[in-house]
Design a protein around this motif. Sequence first.
Motif, PDB file in Angstrom:
ATOM      1  N   LEU A   1      -5.926  -7.779   5.979  1.00  0.00           N
ATOM      2  CA  LEU A   1      -5.050  -7.393   5.570  1.00  0.00           C
ATOM      3  C   LEU A   1      -5.691  -5.405   6.262  1.00  0.00           C
ATOM      4  CD1 LEU A   1      -3.466  -8.578   2.340  1.00  0.00           C
ATOM      5  CD2 LEU A   1      -3.243  -8.773   4.271  1.00  0.00           C
ATOM      6  N   ASP A   2      -5.079  -4.829   7.221  1.00  0.00           N
ATOM      7  CA  ASP A   2      -5.236  -3.931   7.179  1.00  0.00           C
ATOM      8  C   ASP A   2      -4.928  -2.200   6.435  1.00  0.00           C
ATOM      9  OD1 ASP A   2      -7.053  -1.145   8.565  1.00  0.00           O
ATOM     10  OD2 ASP A   2      -6.629  -3.170  10.354  1.00  0.00           O
ATOM     11  N   ALA A   3      -5.269  -1.345   6.011  1.00  0.00           N
ATOM     12  CA  ALA A   3      -4.792  -0.715   5.151  1.00  0.00           C
ATOM     13  C   ALA A   3      -4.044   0.289   6.414  1.00  0.00           C
ATOM     14  CB  ALA A   3      -4.986  -0.163   4.569  1.00  0.00           C
ATOM     15  N   ALA A   4      -5.071   0.542   7.297  1.00  0.00           N
ATOM     16  CA  ALA A   4      -4.484   1.087   8.515  1.00  0.00           C
ATOM     17  C   ALA A   4      -2.764   0.748   9.209  1.00  0.00           C
ATOM     18  CB  ALA A   4      -5.638   1.186   9.313  1.00  0.00           C
ATOM     19  N   SER A   5      -2.590  -0.539   9.374  1.00  0.00           N
ATOM     20  CA  SER A   5      -1.545  -1.098   9.593  1.00  0.00           C
ATOM     21  C   SER A   5      -0.584  -0.546   8.377  1.00  0.00           C
ATOM     22  CB  SER A   5      -1.758  -2.281   9.552  1.00  0.00           C
ATOM     23  OG  SER A   5      -1.323  -3.000   8.812  1.00  0.00           O
ATOM     24  N   LEU A   6      -0.470  -0.075   7.734  1.00  0.00           N
ATOM     25  CA  LEU A   6       0.710   0.236   6.381  1.00  0.00           C
ATOM     26  C   LEU A   6       0.976   1.483   6.784  1.00  0.00           C
ATOM     27  CD1 LEU A   6      -1.720  -1.392   3.391  1.00  0.00           C
ATOM     28  CD2 LEU A   6       0.888  -2.113   4.855  1.00  0.00           C
ATOM     29  N   ASP A   7       2.293   1.766   6.145  1.00  0.00           N
ATOM     30  CA  ASP A   7       2.922   2.813   6.154  1.00  0.00           C
ATOM     31  C   ASP A   7       3.001   3.604   4.103  1.00  0.00           C
ATOM     32  OD1 ASP A   7       5.177   4.578   5.675  1.00  0.00           O
ATOM     33  OD2 ASP A   7       6.428   3.752   6.345  1.00  0.00           O
ATOM     34  N   LEU A   8       1.396   4.350   4.462  1.00  0.00           N
ATOM     35  CA  LEU A   8       1.612   5.209   3.566  1.00  0.00           C
ATOM     36  C   LEU A   8       2.072   6.301   2.825  1.00  0.00           C
ATOM     37  CD1 LEU A   8      -2.062   3.698   3.563  1.00  0.00           C
ATOM     38  CD2 LEU A   8       0.152   2.402   2.177  1.00  0.00           C
ATOM     39  N   THR A   9       3.803   6.719   2.802  1.00  0.00           N
ATOM     40  CA  THR A   9       4.220   7.338   2.890  1.00  0.00           C
ATOM     41  C   THR A   9       4.687   8.506   1.516  1.00  0.00           C
ATOM     42  OG1 THR A   9       5.569   7.148   4.922  1.00  0.00           O
ATOM     43  CG2 THR A   9       6.274   9.310   3.348  1.00  0.00           C
ATOM     44  N   GLY A  10       3.944   9.588   1.363  1.00  0.00           N
ATOM     45  CA  GLY A  10       3.982  10.051   0.371  1.00  0.00           C
ATOM     46  C   GLY A  10       2.998   9.877  -1.154  1.00  0.00           C
ATOM     47  N   ILE A  11       1.506   8.569  -0.505  1.00  0.00           N
ATOM     48  CA  ILE A  11       0.395   8.948  -0.941  1.00  0.00           C
ATOM     49  C   ILE A  11      -0.351   9.622  -0.271  1.00  0.00           C
ATOM     50  CG2 ILE A  11      -1.185   7.547  -1.635  1.00  0.00           C
ATOM     51  CD1 ILE A  11       0.437   4.675  -1.571  1.00  0.00           C
ATOM     52  N   ASP A  12      -1.083  10.684  -0.924  1.00  0.00           N
ATOM     53  CA  ASP A  12      -1.824  12.221  -1.229  1.00  0.00           C
ATOM     54  C   ASP A  12      -3.346  11.199  -0.077  1.00  0.00           C
ATOM     55  OD1 ASP A  12      -2.594  14.494  -1.661  1.00  0.00           O
ATOM     56  OD2 ASP A  12      -3.943  13.840  -0.940  1.00  0.00           O
ATOM     57  N   PRO A  13      -3.418  11.900   1.008  1.00  0.00           N
ATOM     58  CA  PRO A  13      -4.635  11.282   2.090  1.00  0.00           C
ATOM     59  C   PRO A  13      -6.048  10.821   1.102  1.00  0.00           C
ATOM     60  CG  PRO A  13      -3.617  12.801   3.022  1.00  0.00           C
ATOM     61  CD  PRO A  13      -2.886  12.648   2.439  1.00  0.00           C
ATOM     62  N   MET A  14      -5.989  12.007  -0.238  1.00  0.00           N
ATOM     63  CA  MET A  14      -7.370  11.629  -1.028  1.00  0.00           C
ATOM     64  C   MET A  14      -7.338  10.266  -1.816  1.00  0.00           C
ATOM     65  SD  MET A  14      -7.188  14.304  -3.159  1.00  0.00           S
ATOM     66  CE  MET A  14      -8.656  13.892  -4.212  1.00  0.00           C
ATOM     67  N   PHE A  15      -6.292   9.894  -1.718  1.00  0.00           N
ATOM     68  CA  PHE A  15      -6.737   9.063  -2.924  1.00  0.00           C
ATOM     69  C   PHE A  15      -5.475   6.943  -1.989  1.00  0.00           C
ATOM     70  CE2 PHE A  15      -5.297  12.226  -5.914  1.00  0.00           C
ATOM     71  CZ  PHE A  15      -6.702  11.916  -7.001  1.00  0.00           C
ATOM     72  N   GLN A  16      -5.583   7.159  -0.706  1.00  0.00           N
ATOM     73  CA  GLN A  16      -5.200   6.258  -0.092  1.00  0.00           C
ATOM     74  C   GLN A  16      -5.911   4.910  -0.404  1.00  0.00           C
ATOM     75  OE1 GLN A  16      -3.791   7.133   4.212  1.00  0.00           O
ATOM     76  NE2 GLN A  16      -1.838   8.684   2.903  1.00  0.00           N
ATOM     77  N   GLY A  17      -6.971   5.506   0.208  1.00  0.00           N
ATOM     78  CA  GLY A  17      -8.621   4.447  -0.365  1.00  0.00           C
ATOM     79  C   GLY A  17      -8.473   4.199  -1.480  1.00  0.00           C
ATOM     80  N   ASN A  18      -7.913   4.845  -2.130  1.00  0.00           N
ATOM     81  CA  ASN A  18      -7.981   3.593  -3.753  1.00  0.00           C
ATOM     82  C   ASN A  18      -6.593   2.812  -4.255  1.00  0.00           C
ATOM     83  OD1 ASN A  18      -9.446   7.438  -4.013  1.00  0.00           O
ATOM     84  ND2 ASN A  18     -10.196   5.111  -5.004  1.00  0.00           N
ATOM     85  N   LEU A  19      -4.860   3.382  -3.657  1.00  0.00           N
ATOM     86  CA  LEU A  19      -3.971   3.075  -3.508  1.00  0.00           C
ATOM     87  C   LEU A  19      -4.354   1.304  -3.200  1.00  0.00           C
ATOM     88  CD1 LEU A  19      -2.142   5.178  -4.643  1.00  0.00           C
ATOM     89  CD2 LEU A  19      -3.490   4.563  -6.097  1.00  0.00           C
ATOM     90  N   ALA A  20      -4.794   1.834  -1.237  1.00  0.00           N
ATOM     91  CA  ALA A  20      -4.568   0.257  -0.868  1.00  0.00           C
ATOM     92  C   ALA A  20      -4.865  -0.803  -1.930  1.00  0.00           C
ATOM     93  CB  ALA A  20      -5.616   0.265   0.584  1.00  0.00           C
TER      94      ALA A  20
END
Lengths: 333, 333
Positions: B279-298
Motif C-alpha cells: 500500500l503506497d501513500a505515493a499512489s493516493l490522492d491526498l488533496t486537502g491534507i497539508d504536506p506536513m501532515f501527510q506522513g502522519n495521516l497516511a
Amino acid sequence: MTQATPFHPDVESALSALRATPPARVYFVACGGSLSIMYPAKFLLDQHAAIPSDLFNGAEFTARAPKGLGKDSLVILCSMTGTTKETLAAAEFARSRGARTVGLTTETGSPLGKACDHAIGFEAPYTTGVPIDAKNSNYARIYQLVMGLVALTEGTDYSQALMSSLAALQPAIDRAHTAFAPRFADFAPRFAKQEVIYTVASGASFGAAYSFAICVLMEMQWINSQAIHANEFFHGPFEVVDKDRAFILLKGCDSTRPLEDRADTFLHRFGAAENILVLDAASLDLTGIDPMFQGNLAPLIFFDTLWRFAYQVADLRQHEMLEGRRYMKKLSY
Amino acid sequence: MTQATPFHPDVESALSALRATPPARVYFVACGGSLSIMYPAKFLLDQHAAIPSDLFNGAEFTARAPKGLGKDSLVILCSMTGTTKETLAAAEFARSRGARTVGLTTETGSPLGKACDHAIGFEAPYTTGVPIDAKNSNYARIYQLVMGLVALTEGTDYSQALMSSLAALQPAIDRAHTAFAPRFADFAPRFAKQEVIYTVASGASFGAAYSFAICVLMEMQWINSQAIHANEFFHGPFEVVDKDRAFILLKGCDSTRPLEDRADTFLHRFGAAENILVLDAASLDLTGIDPMFQGNLAPLIFFDTLWRFAYQVADLRQHEMLEGRRYMKKLSY
C-alpha cells in the motif's frame, strides 16, 4: 553508600568524560541483535534513574531525527562487528547534532568505535566460536554504563553489587545449561517440526525474546516467529493459541514477572504443555547474583541456554545456524 | 504564526489545564490496538518537540514503575471502551505518583474517563458498526493533543494545518477504498490461504502495521503474524522471505519512507509480487491534507482500507471477524 567498585576500563573512561556535565537524556540506538540488548538496558535505567531515554532502530533514529537530540544528549550505540552501516550513520548523525556518543563493539578500532566519542569493547562467543565469560558480554558492559549513569545522575552507587553479580553470572549460566538440558532434549524434536514458534516475555527479558525470535528462529532457522510482549499477548495475539501452537515463555524475576505468570496460566489452560517451553528464573540457582540484579541478569541466562537449544533444533532440521543463512552476509542489499 | 484554530473541545479543555505548567515529559500508555496509536503519536511529538516521551504497554508501565514518573509528567492513556483493566490501573498508578493524566476513550463517562484528570472522547466504527468521519477517530484526537503539546512547549502552532488536514482525511480514505479495491480483490483469495502474513512499516506507519498484525490477523483471523520494522527486517526477519511468504508493506510518506522503499526492493527481489501487498501513500490522492501532515495521516488511510481487505479475507476463510474470536470477551482470563 558503599565504596565504588571500578567498572571495566572502557566504561570508566566514558563515564569519566561525562562526569563534568552529565547528559540530560539518553538514546539507545542499534539494529537487530544489538538493538535487543537496548531493551534491558533501558529497563535498568528506567527503574534506577529519572533521566529520560529513548530506544530506536538505527535507521529509524536517523530518519526520524528526533527534535530532542542535541548537546545534552548521550547516544549509546552497539554493533557487534562495529560495521553495521545504519548504526554507523546514526552515530554520525548524533555527532552532527552535538550529542555525545558511546559505541559498544567487539572491535574498538572498528568504524563504529572510531565514529563515537568513546568505544567500549565486549566479547561475543557466537562470532568467534570461542567460549567467553558472560561478565565480558555486551549486556555486562552496557549494564555497567547504565549503572554508571545512575550514579552520575542520581548519586546512588551500586557498582559493587553489579560487579560481584556479573562475576557470578557465568557459573549460573553453566548450572542453567545443566538444569535445562533435559527440557531441551524433550522439546527439540517437537519444536524442530514447527513452522511457527512464538517467544513471550516482558520487562528485562523482552530483549532476549526479541533476539531469539528475529535473529535465531527467523534468521538462522527460517522459522516464523514474533516476540510477543507478555501483556500485549492478551490484547490480540493470544487468539492464535491452540494445542498445536508452539511458544517459548521466559519467566524472569524482575518486577514484571506477574505479567509473564499470567501468560503462563493462559498458555497452559488453552495450549498443550508439550508445546510450551517455559524457562523459569525461579528454578535457577543464582548464587552470588545480588537480588537487586537477578531480574536484569536472568535474560542472559535465558538467551545463552536457548542458543544451545537452537543448535539442537538446527541439527534435527538439518539446517545450519550461521552458515544456513541465504541473504545475510551472502549478498548486497 | 498563523491564527490558532480550535481543537476539539475535550482536547482544548485538557490543554487549557496544562497551560500554566506544561509537562516536562510524556508517557504514552495503552494496550493492544489502543497502544498502536501511541506509536504514531510519539512519532509526531518526536519530530516537532524536544520534550522527552516514552511508550509502554499499560501493565508494563505499572510493573516497571519508571523512576522518572512524577508531578512533572503527563500520562496519555487510551482504551476504546474505557474499561481495559491494565490501562485503568496504569492511570491510577500515574495519579498516585502525582502525574497528570489524560484518557482517550469512546465513553468519557467510562472508568478510564473517570480515572483521569481529563477525558477526551473519540468515535470508533468497529464497535458500533456505524461509519464515522475519520476526523473524529482516536488518531485525530491524539494528534490534536500532541500538536497542542508542541504549541505549549515549543511555541509553534500548527493547529490550522492539522484541523484542515483532518477535515480532508475522510474523503481521502473514501478515494483510497476505491483505488485499492482492485488490488484487494486480487490479493484476498491468495492471502486467505496463508497461514503466516507479515506486516512491514516504519515511522508513522509502524502502529498501523502493529495493529493489523496483532488485532486483525492474529486476533480475528488466527493468522500468524508479526509487525516487522522496515529496517529491523534486514537484521534477521528477512531470512524468511521466499516466493511463498506473504507480506503487507505499508509505504508511507513520512521521513522514514526510504526504509520502507528498501524493504520493498528486497521483497520484490526475493519474494513473489503476487504475495507482496504494497500500500503506497505515493499512489493516493491526498488533496486537502497539508504536506506536513501527510506522513502522519497516511497510516489511518492504510488501516481503514486494510480493514475492508480483512473482511474479504474473512469471508473467503469463513471465519468471522469480531464474532470469530474464541477467547477475547468470551471468557475470563
